[in-house]
Motif scaffolding. Structure first.
Motif, PDB file in Angstrom:
ATOM      1  N   GLY A 180      92.595  19.782   1.568  1.00 46.83           N
ATOM      2  CA  GLY A 180      91.535  19.764   0.547  1.00 46.83           C
ATOM      3  C   GLY A 180      90.596  18.529   0.616  1.00 46.83           C
ATOM      4  N   PHE A 181      90.533  17.663   1.194  1.00 43.19           N
ATOM      5  CA  PHE A 181      89.940  16.418   1.257  1.00 43.19           C
ATOM      6  C   PHE A 181      88.203  16.885   1.334  1.00 43.19           C
ATOM      7  CE2 PHE A 181      87.768  12.567   3.085  1.00 43.19           C
ATOM      8  CZ  PHE A 181      88.379  11.686   2.007  1.00 43.19           C
ATOM      9  N   PRO A 182      87.463  16.336   0.584  1.00 44.46           N
ATOM     10  CA  PRO A 182      86.241  16.457   0.451  1.00 44.46           C
ATOM     11  C   PRO A 182      85.364  16.192   2.032  1.00 44.46           C
ATOM     12  CG  PRO A 182      86.849  15.172  -1.490  1.00 44.46           C
ATOM     13  CD  PRO A 182      87.895  15.148  -0.411  1.00 44.46           C
ATOM     14  N   THR A 183      84.893  17.518   2.527  1.00 44.64           N
ATOM     15  CA  THR A 183      84.459  17.431   3.774  1.00 44.64           C
ATOM     16  C   THR A 183      83.049  16.497   3.854  1.00 44.64           C
ATOM     17  OG1 THR A 183      84.904  19.956   3.904  1.00 44.64           O
ATOM     18  CG2 THR A 183      83.229  19.019   5.544  1.00 44.64           C
ATOM     19  N   GLY A 184      82.341  16.597   2.813  1.00 39.15           N
ATOM     20  CA  GLY A 184      81.030  15.681   3.440  1.00 39.15           C
ATOM     21  C   GLY A 184      81.422  14.104   3.209  1.00 39.15           C
ATOM     22  N   LEU A 185      82.306  13.735   2.395  1.00 40.54           N
ATOM     23  CA  LEU A 185      82.991  12.457   2.357  1.00 40.54           C
ATOM     24  C   LEU A 185      83.425  12.042   3.803  1.00 40.54           C
ATOM     25  CD1 LEU A 185      83.436   9.811   1.178  1.00 40.54           C
ATOM     26  CD2 LEU A 185      85.639  10.893   0.028  1.00 40.54           C
ATOM     27  N   LEU A 413      91.833  31.921  -7.950  1.00 35.11           N
ATOM     28  CA  LEU A 413      92.050  31.042  -6.688  1.00 35.11           C
ATOM     29  C   LEU A 413      91.050  29.843  -6.323  1.00 35.11           C
ATOM     30  CD1 LEU A 413      92.650  34.207  -4.822  1.00 35.11           C
ATOM     31  CD2 LEU A 413      94.336  32.551  -4.980  1.00 35.11           C
ATOM     32  N   ASP A 414      91.503  28.754  -6.623  1.00 41.50           N
ATOM     33  CA  ASP A 414      90.680  27.537  -6.715  1.00 41.50           C
ATOM     34  C   ASP A 414      91.638  26.264  -6.613  1.00 41.50           C
ATOM     35  OD1 ASP A 414      88.962  25.346  -8.525  1.00 41.50           O
ATOM     36  OD2 ASP A 414      87.788  26.216  -7.072  1.00 41.50           O
ATOM     37  N   PHE A 415      91.095  25.330  -6.120  1.00 44.24           N
ATOM     38  CA  PHE A 415      91.923  24.113  -5.844  1.00 44.24           C
ATOM     39  C   PHE A 415      92.352  23.498  -7.129  1.00 44.24           C
ATOM     40  CE2 PHE A 415      89.416  23.864  -1.863  1.00 44.24           C
ATOM     41  CZ  PHE A 415      90.501  23.722  -0.937  1.00 44.24           C
ATOM     42  N   ALA A 416      91.396  23.527  -8.130  1.00 43.30           N
ATOM     43  CA  ALA A 416      92.069  22.537  -9.338  1.00 43.30           C
ATOM     44  C   ALA A 416      92.942  23.538 -10.227  1.00 43.30           C
ATOM     45  CB  ALA A 416      90.500  22.102 -10.213  1.00 43.30           C
ATOM     46  N   GLU A 420      96.519  22.838 -11.652  1.00 40.09           N
ATOM     47  CA  GLU A 420      96.901  23.005 -12.906  1.00 40.09           C
ATOM     48  C   GLU A 420      98.067  23.735 -13.401  1.00 40.09           C
ATOM     49  OE1 GLU A 420      93.440  23.824 -15.136  1.00 40.09           O
ATOM     50  OE2 GLU A 420      92.426  21.830 -14.331  1.00 40.09           O
ATOM     51  N   ALA A 421      98.011  25.091 -12.660  1.00 39.67           N
ATOM     52  CA  ALA A 421      99.007  25.835 -12.841  1.00 39.67           C
ATOM     53  C   ALA A 421     100.538  25.677 -11.961  1.00 39.67           C
ATOM     54  CB  ALA A 421      98.720  27.398 -12.232  1.00 39.67           C
ATOM     55  N   GLY A 422     100.386  24.655 -11.401  1.00 40.69           N
ATOM     56  CA  GLY A 422     101.690  24.155 -10.881  1.00 40.69           C
ATOM     57  C   GLY A 422     101.981  24.472  -9.482  1.00 40.69           C
ATOM     58  N   SER A 423     100.968  24.967  -8.679  1.00 39.95           N
ATOM     59  CA  SER A 423     101.070  25.267  -7.444  1.00 39.95           C
ATOM     60  C   SER A 423      99.726  24.684  -6.758  1.00 39.95           C
ATOM     61  CB  SER A 423     101.190  26.616  -7.020  1.00 39.95           C
ATOM     62  OG  SER A 423     101.383  26.942  -5.580  1.00 39.95           O
TER      63      SER A 423
END
Length: 526
Positions: A180-185, A413-416, A420-423
């Motif tokens: 999940g590393f930022p692609t643009g960066l 279904l989202d990274f953040a 937060e939900a523990g997964s």
């Protein structure tokens, strides 16, 4: 691409079907490399054969998604039916990337359903596995004639490398392979490197149980992945691109090769800009970016210590940009119209996400859904729970993600939100688990996969994962308090001291079961 010993070994096995001793000795003399170095590669990579193949080489998957669909019982049945058959060799293996037809198998490297193995061995026809070609919401093109339109705009001077990077940053696109590393960066960092030559690598070695979305992108949308790579090469000023494909993806590799030939015919590849395919000699660890680099350089695929990161010191010590199939695939649509792409997501979320769905659902497969879709909604898209079962648990991001109970099915279904939900969103693989399943046994199956696939380079992972497997395999005969603390301490040791992500997450699913499904809850054997 520079030729290495792995290219030579691949060619020899392709020519003879196995690696003969006399050929290895001749290769050793010709390359002036010691025979023990060749043996070190043969012992590391599982797809090299050192004896002639049987007439029918049968492999049976033993991992997560297949285990959930009664794979153990079916594998026992197949082994019993083929026992003693001349010219037939049967092996149980790690995930083969066909979780949508679980329990899965192969016959002579051709993927199939486990129930079809006997028919294939006996020469009877079976129903093919391929799903129909379809239209995907992630494709910005309405016809093949429009393909590569964004890259053509770049070549025509209508785009700038800086503008592409800015657009990717504005999109919020993150690496879809698990980190999940930022692609643009990532693109900006590699573009800023002054040393060369630079390389662009597509990691198409998804090998985690439950994960097969990139496989479908390779088969149905290869033009977008190739265009994403071409844009990346143009932005970071790389002349060489490599698609690293897992060994089991033979049909998908053929589709990719056909698309690369098409791009050459269109004049988009060739001369000082080329992309080639490298077929992995096998092993889950090669999905780790630095292990993949070691394999490309002709060595055993063992993770490197980081830093330095591949963006500064990558292939052959040069700056290297590496993304996975889905990440590259999203780039053309984002550069074409970033606001349109962002609007495909649910409110508060941007874009779409490919998700592999397997386990106890009626229609396992790959689905492209708006980012922010809930797990409950995704299960409905996949036909609901199998045979009227009730959801008991789920792994939202593949085998390395923590299990969550059914009352978390409203999570987006989202990274953040998943963090937060523990997964975690992880590799984009949602595995649904029916109520009544022995979730601890399932987590032990996942741990066994990681222990089997550990490269063995670092002690915590090599020793700790196998010790944890032994503890959990004997858990049924011992009180929980006799082993739970030891497993918890092992998880902490692996997470804090392992070199790469395999050891760092290997025991996470087990601990999530201990945390979310305490003793006394009805999660017993189906």
């Amino acid at each position: 691409m520079r030729r290495t010993l792995i290219h030579d070994l691949n060619d020899l096995q392709s020519e003879h079907g196995w690696l003969r001793r006399e050929d290895l000795e001749a290769l050793s003399r010709r390359t002036q490399r010691p025979l023990y170095e060749l043996q070190g590669l043969l012992s590391f990579y599982p797809h090299y054969r050192t004896e002639p193949a049987a007439t029918h080489e049968v492999t049976l998957c033993r991992d997560m998604s297949c285990w959930l669909r009664d794979g153990e019982a079916q594998a026992d049945s197949v082994e019993a039916a083929l026992a003693g058959r001349e010219g037939v060799k049967v092996r149980r293996v790690s995930c083969i990337g066909r979780c949508d037809c679980a329990p899965a198998a192969t016959v002579n490297d051709e993927p199939c359903r486990m129930v079809d193995v006997l028919d294939l061995v006996d020469g009877r026809p079976v129903e093919p596995l391929d799903t129909p070609l379809q239209t995907w919401p992630s494709d910005p093109y309405s016809s093949p004639d429009e393909h590569y339109g964004v890259f053509r705009r770049a070549l025509a001077g209508k785009l700038t490398p800086e503008g592409v990077i800015t657009t990717l940053e504005a999109s919020g696109l993150r690496g879809m392979g698990g980190a999940g590393f930022p692609t643009g960066l990532k693109w900006k960092l590699v573009a800023a490197e002054e040393r060369g030559p630079k390389y662009v690598i597509c990691n198409a070695d998804e090998s985690e149980p439950g994960t097969f979305k990139d496989r479908e992108i390779l088969r149905q949308l290869p033009h977008l992945m190739v265009e994403g790579m071409l844009l990346a090469m143009w932005v970071v000023k790389a002349q060489e691109g490599i698609v690293y494909v897992r060994h089991e993806y033979g049909p998908e590799e053929h589709a990719l090769a056909a698309e690369l030939n098409r791009a050459r015919e269109l004049g988009l590849i060739g001369g000082d800009r080329d992309i080639e395919i490298f077929t992995s000699p096998g092993g889950y660890i090669l999905g780790e970016e630095t292990a993949l680099l070691d394999c490309l350089e002709g060595r055993r695929g063992e993770p490197r210590n980081k830093p330095p990161f591949p963006g500064t010191v990558g292939l052959w010590g040069m700056p290297t940009l590496m993304n996975n199939v889905e990440t590259f695939h999203h780039v053309p649509a984002i550069v074409d119209d970033v606001e349109r792409w962002k609007a495909l997501g649910r409110p508060g979320h941007a874009g779409v996400k490919f998700i592999s769905v397997s386990g106890h659902v009626s229609a396992p497969g790959v689905y492209c859904v708006p980012m922010g879709t809930t797990v409950e909604e995704l299960i409905d898209v996949a036909g609901g729970m199998l045979d009227g079962h009730t959801l008991g648990a789920f792994a939202p991001g593949g085998a390395s993600s923590n299990f969550l109970p059914a009352d978390h099915a409203d999570v987006a279904l989202d990274f953040a939100t998943l963090q937060e939900a523990g997964s975690m969103l992880g590799s984009g693989a949602m595995v649904a688990v029916a109520e009544g399943t022995d979730v601890l046994a399932l987590a032990t199956n996942v741990l066994r996969f990681f222990a089997n696939e550990s490269c063995g380079k670092c002690v915590p992972c090599r020793v700790g994962s196998h010790k944890a497997v032994r503890l959990l395999e004997g858990a049924g005969a011992a009180a929980r308090e006799d082993w739970e603390q030891t497993v918890t301490e092992l998880e902490e040791a692996l997470r804090l001291t392992s070199i790469c992500g395999l050891g760092q997450v290997a025991l996470g699913p087990v601990l999530s079961v201990l945390r979310n499904f305490p003793a006394g809850e009805p999660v017993g054997q189906r």
